[in-house]
Design an enzyme around this catalytic site. Structure first.
Site, PDB file in Angstrom:
ATOM      1  N   ASN A 183       0.801  -1.240   0.000  1.00  0.00           N
ATOM      2  CA  ASN A 183       0.000   0.000   0.000  1.00  0.00           C
ATOM      3  C   ASN A 183       0.827   1.279   0.000  1.00  0.00           C
ATOM      4  O   ASN A 183       0.273   2.362  -0.197  1.00  0.00           O
ATOM      5  CB  ASN A 183      -1.005   0.026   1.175  1.00  0.00           C
ATOM      6  CG  ASN A 183      -2.026  -1.080   1.058  1.00  0.00           C
ATOM      7  OD1 ASN A 183      -2.633  -1.227   0.005  1.00  0.00           O
ATOM      8  ND2 ASN A 183      -2.192  -1.880   2.090  1.00  0.00           N
ATOM      9  N   ARG A 201      -3.804   9.136  -0.422  1.00  0.00           N
ATOM     10  CA  ARG A 201      -4.894   8.840   0.528  1.00  0.00           C
ATOM     11  C   ARG A 201      -4.363   9.130   1.923  1.00  0.00           C
ATOM     12  O   ARG A 201      -3.155   9.128   2.143  1.00  0.00           O
ATOM     13  CB  ARG A 201      -5.212   7.337   0.471  1.00  0.00           C
ATOM     14  CG  ARG A 201      -6.349   6.970  -0.416  1.00  0.00           C
ATOM     15  CD  ARG A 201      -6.585   5.447  -0.369  1.00  0.00           C
ATOM     16  NE  ARG A 201      -6.327   4.863   0.954  1.00  0.00           N
ATOM     17  CZ  ARG A 201      -6.222   3.549   1.167  1.00  0.00           C
ATOM     18  NH1 ARG A 201      -6.319   2.699   0.183  1.00  0.00           N
ATOM     19  NH2 ARG A 201      -6.018   3.092   2.383  1.00  0.00           N
ATOM     20  N   TYR A 245      -0.226   9.966   6.751  1.00  0.00           N
ATOM     21  CA  TYR A 245       1.020   9.649   6.043  1.00  0.00           C
ATOM     22  C   TYR A 245       1.634  10.833   5.301  1.00  0.00           C
ATOM     23  O   TYR A 245       2.692  10.690   4.691  1.00  0.00           O
ATOM     24  CB  TYR A 245       0.773   8.490   5.062  1.00  0.00           C
ATOM     25  CG  TYR A 245       0.310   7.229   5.755  1.00  0.00           C
ATOM     26  CD1 TYR A 245       1.163   6.540   6.617  1.00  0.00           C
ATOM     27  CD2 TYR A 245      -0.977   6.731   5.569  1.00  0.00           C
ATOM     28  CE1 TYR A 245       0.743   5.392   7.272  1.00  0.00           C
ATOM     29  CE2 TYR A 245      -1.413   5.582   6.218  1.00  0.00           C
ATOM     30  CZ  TYR A 245      -0.551   4.925   7.066  1.00  0.00           C
ATOM     31  OH  TYR A 245      -0.958   3.785   7.720  1.00  0.00           O
ATOM     32  N   ASN A 297      10.358  -0.284   5.180  1.00  0.00           N
ATOM     33  CA  ASN A 297       9.027  -0.060   5.732  1.00  0.00           C
ATOM     34  C   ASN A 297       8.156  -1.147   5.120  1.00  0.00           C
ATOM     35  O   ASN A 297       7.746  -1.046   3.954  1.00  0.00           O
ATOM     36  CB  ASN A 297       8.501   1.326   5.369  1.00  0.00           C
ATOM     37  CG  ASN A 297       7.143   1.593   5.993  1.00  0.00           C
ATOM     38  OD1 ASN A 297       6.501   0.681   6.521  1.00  0.00           O
ATOM     39  ND2 ASN A 297       6.692   2.825   5.914  1.00  0.00           N
ATOM     40  N   ALA A 310       1.968  -3.163   6.621  1.00  0.00           N
ATOM     41  CA  ALA A 310       1.240  -4.020   7.564  1.00  0.00           C
ATOM     42  C   ALA A 310       1.933  -5.372   7.777  1.00  0.00           C
ATOM     43  O   ALA A 310       1.702  -6.027   8.805  1.00  0.00           O
ATOM     44  CB  ALA A 310      -0.188  -4.217   7.082  1.00  0.00           C
ATOM     45  N   ASP A 328      12.232 -13.602   9.518  1.00  0.00           N
ATOM     46  CA  ASP A 328      13.240 -14.661   9.354  1.00  0.00           C
ATOM     47  C   ASP A 328      14.222 -14.312   8.237  1.00  0.00           C
ATOM     48  O   ASP A 328      15.421 -14.587   8.346  1.00  0.00           O
ATOM     49  CB  ASP A 328      12.567 -16.002   9.027  1.00  0.00           C
ATOM     50  CG  ASP A 328      11.924 -16.648  10.243  1.00  0.00           C
ATOM     51  OD1 ASP A 328      12.203 -16.220  11.383  1.00  0.00           O
ATOM     52  OD2 ASP A 328      11.125 -17.594  10.045  1.00  0.00           O
ATOM     53  N   GLU A 359      14.525  -0.347  10.399  1.00  0.00           N
ATOM     54  CA  GLU A 359      13.067  -0.328  10.194  1.00  0.00           C
ATOM     55  C   GLU A 359      12.583   1.130  10.159  1.00  0.00           C
ATOM     56  O   GLU A 359      13.063   1.956  10.948  1.00  0.00           O
ATOM     57  CB  GLU A 359      12.437  -1.048  11.405  1.00  0.00           C
ATOM     58  CG  GLU A 359      10.935  -1.031  11.451  1.00  0.00           C
ATOM     59  CD  GLU A 359      10.399  -1.689  12.738  1.00  0.00           C
ATOM     60  OE1 GLU A 359      11.153  -1.822  13.737  1.00  0.00           O
ATOM     61  OE2 GLU A 359       9.217  -2.059  12.721  1.00  0.00           O
ATOM     62  N   ARG A 403      -0.978   4.143  17.744  1.00  0.00           N
ATOM     63  CA  ARG A 403      -2.135   3.779  16.919  1.00  0.00           C
ATOM     64  C   ARG A 403      -2.809   2.525  17.504  1.00  0.00           C
ATOM     65  O   ARG A 403      -2.636   2.214  18.663  1.00  0.00           O
ATOM     66  CB  ARG A 403      -1.687   3.604  15.462  1.00  0.00           C
ATOM     67  CG  ARG A 403      -1.111   4.908  14.888  1.00  0.00           C
ATOM     68  CD  ARG A 403      -0.737   4.776  13.435  1.00  0.00           C
ATOM     69  NE  ARG A 403      -1.908   4.511  12.604  1.00  0.00           N
ATOM     70  CZ  ARG A 403      -1.839   4.154  11.322  1.00  0.00           C
ATOM     71  NH1 ARG A 403      -0.652   4.048  10.729  1.00  0.00           N
ATOM     72  NH2 ARG A 403      -2.937   3.935  10.629  1.00  0.00           N
TER      73      ARG A 403
HETATM   74  O1  CA2 Z   1       3.462   4.157   9.426  1.00  0.00           O
HETATM   75  C1  CA2 Z   1       3.885   3.376   8.565  1.00  0.00           C
HETATM   76  O2  CA2 Z   1       4.815   3.656   7.828  1.00  0.00           O
HETATM   77  C2  CA2 Z   1       3.207   2.025   8.383  1.00  0.00           C
HETATM   78  O3  CA2 Z   1       4.216   1.067   8.120  1.00  0.00           O
HETATM   79  C3  CA2 Z   1       2.299   2.162   7.186  1.00  0.00           C
HETATM   80  C4  CA2 Z   1       1.432   0.925   6.938  1.00  0.00           C
HETATM   81  C5  CA2 Z   1       0.721   0.486   8.204  1.00  0.00           C
HETATM   82  O4  CA2 Z   1       0.053  -0.736   7.959  1.00  0.00           O
HETATM   83  C6  CA2 Z   1       1.698   0.303   9.342  1.00  0.00           C
HETATM   84  O5  CA2 Z   1       0.969  -0.075  10.489  1.00  0.00           O
HETATM   85  C7  CA2 Z   1       2.440   1.577   9.616  1.00  0.00           C
HETATM   86  C8  CA2 Z   1       0.288   1.209   5.974  1.00  0.00           C
HETATM   87  C9  CA2 Z   1       0.680   1.742   4.712  1.00  0.00           C
HETATM   88  C10 CA2 Z   1      -0.572   2.237   4.069  1.00  0.00           C
HETATM   89  O6  CA2 Z   1      -0.105   3.108   3.135  1.00  0.00           O
HETATM   90  C11 CA2 Z   1      -0.900   4.055   2.661  1.00  0.00           C
HETATM   91  C12 CA2 Z   1      -0.288   5.170   2.258  1.00  0.00           C
HETATM   92  C13 CA2 Z   1      -1.036   6.186   1.771  1.00  0.00           C
HETATM   93  C14 CA2 Z   1      -2.375   6.057   1.649  1.00  0.00           C
HETATM   94  C15 CA2 Z   1      -2.984   4.916   2.068  1.00  0.00           C
HETATM   95  C16 CA2 Z   1      -2.247   3.892   2.573  1.00  0.00           C
END
Ligand code: CA2
Length: 146
Positions: free
Chosen positions: A12, A19, A24, A75, A78, A88, A99, A108
């Site tokens: 994502n 979004r 973000y 990164n 999820a 692993d 990370e 969160r």
């Molecule tokens: O905060 C972060 O960088 C996360 O790794 C982002 C992941 C989330 O599942 C982690 O818990 C924390 C989600 C990425 C979703 O990416 C998007 C980016 C822009 C718009 C929508 C989703």
């Protein structure tokens, strides 16, 4: 030690800037990748950036990093909270692993508080927005220079 670094973004994160800007930010993945290349040039690191929505492909790329002694800034989205397979794969790297999370996963939902990646990473940059990627690269440079 090699000064190459693979910057990996997981599921994502190709949607960055399109979004949820309140969580973000507004920078796109292309913006983030360009800033990683520029920071790498400043630090004398050879940076390559890749993104995938597929766990197995991310693991294949970590294996490539293992074979070539390349550091990883990752990164894993999820998958951070679910993937023992990515943990692993990272665990066998001898080059630095840092990370990154754009948002502060500890502030969160509870399911984001667990990081399998964090169990094997050498350092983490969490909740600093997209600037966290450049900070992670500086962390890699510090470790390589130590
Ligand atoms: O905060 C972060 O960088 C996360 O790794 C982002 C992941 C989330 O599942 C982690 O818990 C924390 C989600 C990425 C979703 O990416 C998007 C980016 C822009 C718009 C929508 C989703």
């Amino acid at each position: 030690m090699s000064r190459s670094v693979l910057v990996l973004n997981g599921p994502n994160l190709n949607l960055l800037g399109r979004r949820d800007p309140e969580v973000y930010g507004t920078a796109t993945l292309a913006d983030v990748e360009a800033s990683c290349i520029a920071e790498g040039e400043r630090l004398g690191l050879e940076v390559e950036c890749r993104q995938s929505n597929h766990e197995g492909l991310l693991i294949d790329w970590i294996h490539e990093a293992f074979e070539s002694g390349t550091a990883v800034v990752g990164n894993f989205g999820a998958y951070t909270h679910t993937s023992i397979a990515i943990m692993d794969a990272l665990a066998v790297l001898s080059a630095p692993v840092v990370e990154v999370h754009i948002s502060d996963i500890h502030q969160r939902e509870e399911f984001r508080h667990v990081s399998y990646v964090g169990k094997v990473a050498d350092a983490a940059v969490i909740g600093k927005g997209v600037d966290g990627y450049a900070e992670a690269l500086r962390e890699v440079a510090r470790m390589l220079d130590a």
